[in-house]
Design a protein around this motif. Structure first.
Motif, PDB file in Angstrom:
ATOM      1  N   GLU A 218      13.249  -0.671   5.108  1.00  0.00           N
ATOM      2  CA  GLU A 218      12.693   0.406   4.286  1.00  0.00           C
ATOM      3  C   GLU A 218      13.764   1.424   3.912  1.00  0.00           C
ATOM      4  O   GLU A 218      13.770   1.954   2.802  1.00  0.00           O
ATOM      5  CB  GLU A 218      11.550   1.083   5.033  1.00  0.00           C
ATOM      6  CG  GLU A 218      10.327   0.206   5.212  1.00  0.00           C
ATOM      7  CD  GLU A 218       9.158   0.989   5.759  1.00  0.00           C
ATOM      8  OE1 GLU A 218       8.667   1.894   5.059  1.00  0.00           O
ATOM      9  OE2 GLU A 218       8.729   0.694   6.893  1.00  0.00           O
TER      10      GLU A 218
ATOM     11  N   GLN B 241       1.486  -6.723   6.464  1.00  0.00           N
ATOM     12  CA  GLN B 241       0.911  -6.290   5.197  1.00  0.00           C
ATOM     13  C   GLN B 241       1.225  -4.831   4.898  1.00  0.00           C
ATOM     14  O   GLN B 241       1.426  -4.446   3.738  1.00  0.00           O
ATOM     15  CB  GLN B 241      -0.601  -6.500   5.222  1.00  0.00           C
ATOM     16  CG  GLN B 241      -1.311  -6.217   3.903  1.00  0.00           C
ATOM     17  CD  GLN B 241      -0.962  -7.227   2.827  1.00  0.00           C
ATOM     18  OE1 GLN B 241      -0.519  -8.319   3.141  1.00  0.00           O
ATOM     19  NE2 GLN B 241      -1.149  -6.846   1.572  1.00  0.00           N
ATOM     20  N   SER B 242       1.303  -4.017   5.951  1.00  0.00           N
ATOM     21  CA  SER B 242       1.569  -2.595   5.735  1.00  0.00           C
ATOM     22  C   SER B 242       2.954  -2.378   5.142  1.00  0.00           C
ATOM     23  O   SER B 242       3.152  -1.521   4.268  1.00  0.00           O
ATOM     24  CB  SER B 242       1.442  -1.836   7.060  1.00  0.00           C
ATOM     25  OG  SER B 242       2.341  -2.377   8.033  1.00  0.00           O
TER      26      SER B 242
ATOM     27  N   LEU C 299       4.633  -4.579   3.286  1.00  0.00           N
ATOM     28  CA  LEU C 299       4.582  -5.069   1.911  1.00  0.00           C
ATOM     29  C   LEU C 299       3.986  -4.021   0.985  1.00  0.00           C
ATOM     30  O   LEU C 299       4.484  -3.790  -0.125  1.00  0.00           O
ATOM     31  CB  LEU C 299       3.772  -6.363   1.855  1.00  0.00           C
ATOM     32  CG  LEU C 299       3.789  -7.154   0.536  1.00  0.00           C
ATOM     33  CD1 LEU C 299       3.621  -8.646   0.819  1.00  0.00           C
ATOM     34  CD2 LEU C 299       2.690  -6.689  -0.417  1.00  0.00           C
ATOM     35  N   GLU C 300       2.922  -3.360   1.427  1.00  0.00           N
ATOM     36  CA  GLU C 300       2.259  -2.358   0.591  1.00  0.00           C
ATOM     37  C   GLU C 300       3.134  -1.124   0.385  1.00  0.00           C
ATOM     38  O   GLU C 300       3.184  -0.572  -0.717  1.00  0.00           O
ATOM     39  CB  GLU C 300       0.923  -1.975   1.228  1.00  0.00           C
ATOM     40  CG  GLU C 300      -0.104  -3.110   1.207  1.00  0.00           C
ATOM     41  CD  GLU C 300      -1.371  -2.741   1.941  1.00  0.00           C
ATOM     42  OE1 GLU C 300      -1.382  -1.660   2.574  1.00  0.00           O
ATOM     43  OE2 GLU C 300      -2.339  -3.513   1.888  1.00  0.00           O
ATOM     44  N   ARG C 301       3.813  -0.697   1.435  1.00  0.00           N
ATOM     45  CA  ARG C 301       4.676   0.487   1.298  1.00  0.00           C
ATOM     46  C   ARG C 301       5.811   0.219   0.319  1.00  0.00           C
ATOM     47  O   ARG C 301       6.150   1.076  -0.511  1.00  0.00           O
ATOM     48  CB  ARG C 301       5.224   0.886   2.666  1.00  0.00           C
ATOM     49  CG  ARG C 301       4.195   1.479   3.606  1.00  0.00           C
ATOM     50  CD  ARG C 301       4.862   2.205   4.760  1.00  0.00           C
ATOM     51  NE  ARG C 301       5.713   1.315   5.542  1.00  0.00           N
ATOM     52  CZ  ARG C 301       5.283   0.608   6.592  1.00  0.00           C
ATOM     53  NH1 ARG C 301       4.014   0.669   6.957  1.00  0.00           N
ATOM     54  NH2 ARG C 301       6.133  -0.163   7.261  1.00  0.00           N
TER      55      ARG C 301
ATOM     56  N   TRP D 288       5.801  -2.031  -2.058  1.00  0.00           N
ATOM     57  CA  TRP D 288       5.210  -2.236  -3.383  1.00  0.00           C
ATOM     58  C   TRP D 288       4.978  -0.903  -4.087  1.00  0.00           C
ATOM     59  O   TRP D 288       5.185  -0.775  -5.298  1.00  0.00           O
ATOM     60  CB  TRP D 288       3.904  -3.008  -3.249  1.00  0.00           C
ATOM     61  CG  TRP D 288       3.207  -3.246  -4.550  1.00  0.00           C
ATOM     62  CD1 TRP D 288       2.223  -2.501  -5.120  1.00  0.00           C
ATOM     63  CD2 TRP D 288       3.480  -4.311  -5.486  1.00  0.00           C
ATOM     64  NE1 TRP D 288       1.838  -3.020  -6.327  1.00  0.00           N
ATOM     65  CE2 TRP D 288       2.591  -4.144  -6.585  1.00  0.00           C
ATOM     66  CE3 TRP D 288       4.360  -5.383  -5.497  1.00  0.00           C
ATOM     67  CZ2 TRP D 288       2.584  -5.008  -7.674  1.00  0.00           C
ATOM     68  CZ3 TRP D 288       4.355  -6.248  -6.581  1.00  0.00           C
ATOM     69  CH2 TRP D 288       3.470  -6.052  -7.652  1.00  0.00           C
ATOM     70  N   GLN D 289       4.548   0.090  -3.343  1.00  0.00           N
ATOM     71  CA  GLN D 289       4.316   1.411  -3.922  1.00  0.00           C
ATOM     72  C   GLN D 289       5.619   2.046  -4.420  1.00  0.00           C
ATOM     73  O   GLN D 289       5.597   2.892  -5.304  1.00  0.00           O
ATOM     74  CB  GLN D 289       3.652   2.320  -2.885  1.00  0.00           C
ATOM     75  CG  GLN D 289       2.218   1.902  -2.551  1.00  0.00           C
ATOM     76  CD  GLN D 289       1.626   2.722  -1.435  1.00  0.00           C
ATOM     77  OE1 GLN D 289       2.304   3.565  -0.826  1.00  0.00           O
ATOM     78  NE2 GLN D 289       0.366   2.476  -1.115  1.00  0.00           N
ATOM     79  N   ARG D 290       6.734   1.645  -3.861  1.00  0.00           N
ATOM     80  CA  ARG D 290       8.034   2.155  -4.304  1.00  0.00           C
ATOM     81  C   ARG D 290       8.594   1.366  -5.487  1.00  0.00           C
ATOM     82  O   ARG D 290       9.644   1.710  -6.023  1.00  0.00           O
ATOM     83  CB  ARG D 290       9.052   2.083  -3.163  1.00  0.00           C
ATOM     84  CG  ARG D 290       8.709   2.894  -1.935  1.00  0.00           C
ATOM     85  CD  ARG D 290       9.809   2.703  -0.919  1.00  0.00           C
ATOM     86  NE  ARG D 290       9.541   3.391   0.329  1.00  0.00           N
ATOM     87  CZ  ARG D 290      10.359   3.342   1.376  1.00  0.00           C
ATOM     88  NH1 ARG D 290      11.462   2.639   1.306  1.00  0.00           N
ATOM     89  NH2 ARG D 290      10.052   3.989   2.481  1.00  0.00           N
TER      90      ARG D 290
ATOM     91  N   HIS E 106       9.078  -5.435  -4.689  1.00  0.00           N
ATOM     92  CA  HIS E 106       8.185  -6.545  -4.352  1.00  0.00           C
ATOM     93  C   HIS E 106       8.829  -7.382  -3.252  1.00  0.00           C
ATOM     94  O   HIS E 106       9.852  -8.034  -3.469  1.00  0.00           O
ATOM     95  CB  HIS E 106       7.923  -7.388  -5.591  1.00  0.00           C
ATOM     96  CG  HIS E 106       6.950  -8.502  -5.357  1.00  0.00           C
ATOM     97  ND1 HIS E 106       6.747  -9.524  -6.270  1.00  0.00           N
ATOM     98  CD2 HIS E 106       6.114  -8.765  -4.311  1.00  0.00           C
ATOM     99  CE1 HIS E 106       5.842 -10.363  -5.789  1.00  0.00           C
ATOM    100  NE2 HIS E 106       5.448  -9.923  -4.614  1.00  0.00           N
TER     101      HIS E 106
END
Length: 235
Positions: free
Chosen positions: A132, A151-152, A154-156, A158-160, A163
């Motif tokens: 990160e 999954q957490s 991946l989502e964090r 993705w928000q930035r 991918h």
């Protein structure tokens, strides 16, 4: 001097003059700072460090004794002592970082992450998540192994705008992905082999660093062997 060393020195000498010109116009001068010229210019000092990194030597002192004063001796006029050269190296950190910044290449939006560790501090000093942190300014796609599956995460990312693409475990449901992504994911092992070369040849693993600045200094401007690294040449 070979054509390679001539071209390398010319590029570094021009770059060094640009850096010195920028420093004169943008940095606040120190009144007591001495401006006496040394035996080596900034361009020559950068040239020495780049030669060390592209040579077969792992230890800078051995490089100075057997490489610089013998193999590359005709590239220089009068050389300072080894101790004097080492004392000047902290002043090269900023120019060296600028040099790497301008040579980093064009951003493609495609990145690869290697999950093998690179020990640069004691375990008690590890207090952050490297993927990160390293991907904070990146956008596009990053290919990694199954260790980055949560999954957490991946989502964090993705928000930035990043991918994260990984393989899946046997007990997970398969999902379709574009053919290009599948091909690039399969190339990850090749990239990890490339990552392993500087780790093994440059002696990057050293766990006694006390700050991020010393990590960077050890990687770019090593002054000698640390415990656990091989002495002499690289075979």
């Amino acid at each position: 001097m070979t054509d390679f060393t001539i071209a390398l020195f010319c590029c570094l000498d021009v770059f060094a003059k640009l850096v010195e010109e920028w420093e004169r116009h943008h940095l606040i001068p120190f009144e007591r700072q001495r401006r006496r010229g040394g035996k080596l210019s900034l361009g020559e000092m950068l040239f020495i460090m780049v030669l060390f990194h592209v040579s077969a030597y792992k230890d800078f002192k051995y490089f100075w004794r057997y490489g610089l004063t013998q193999e590359y001796r005709n590239c220089f006029g009068e050389l300072p002592s080894y101790g004097r050269c080492v004392s000047l190296k902290p002043g090269l950190l900023l120019p060296f970082c600028l040099l790497l910044h301008y040579f980093r290449g064009q951003e493609t939006g495609i990145y690869f992450a290697d999950s093998t560790k690179l020990a640069v501090c004691h375990n008690v000093g590890i207090n952050r998540k490297p993927l990160e942190a390293m991907g904070a300014a990146l956008q596009g796609k990053i290919f990694a192994d199954k260790g980055y599956l949560p999954q957490s995460l991946l989502e964090r990312l993705w928000q930035r705008g990043l991918h994260l693409i990984t393989g899946i475990r046997r007990n997970m449901k398969n999902h379709l992905m574009p053919l290009l992504d599948k091909v690039l994911l399969g190339k990850r092992s090749i990239m990890e082999t490339l990552f392993d070369k500087p780790k093994s040849n440059m002696g990057l693993e050293y766990t006694r660093h006390r700050s991020p600045a010393t990590v960077l200094f050890h990687i770019l401007l090593p002054s000698g062997n640390h415990p656990g690294t091989n002495q002499g040449q690289n075979g």
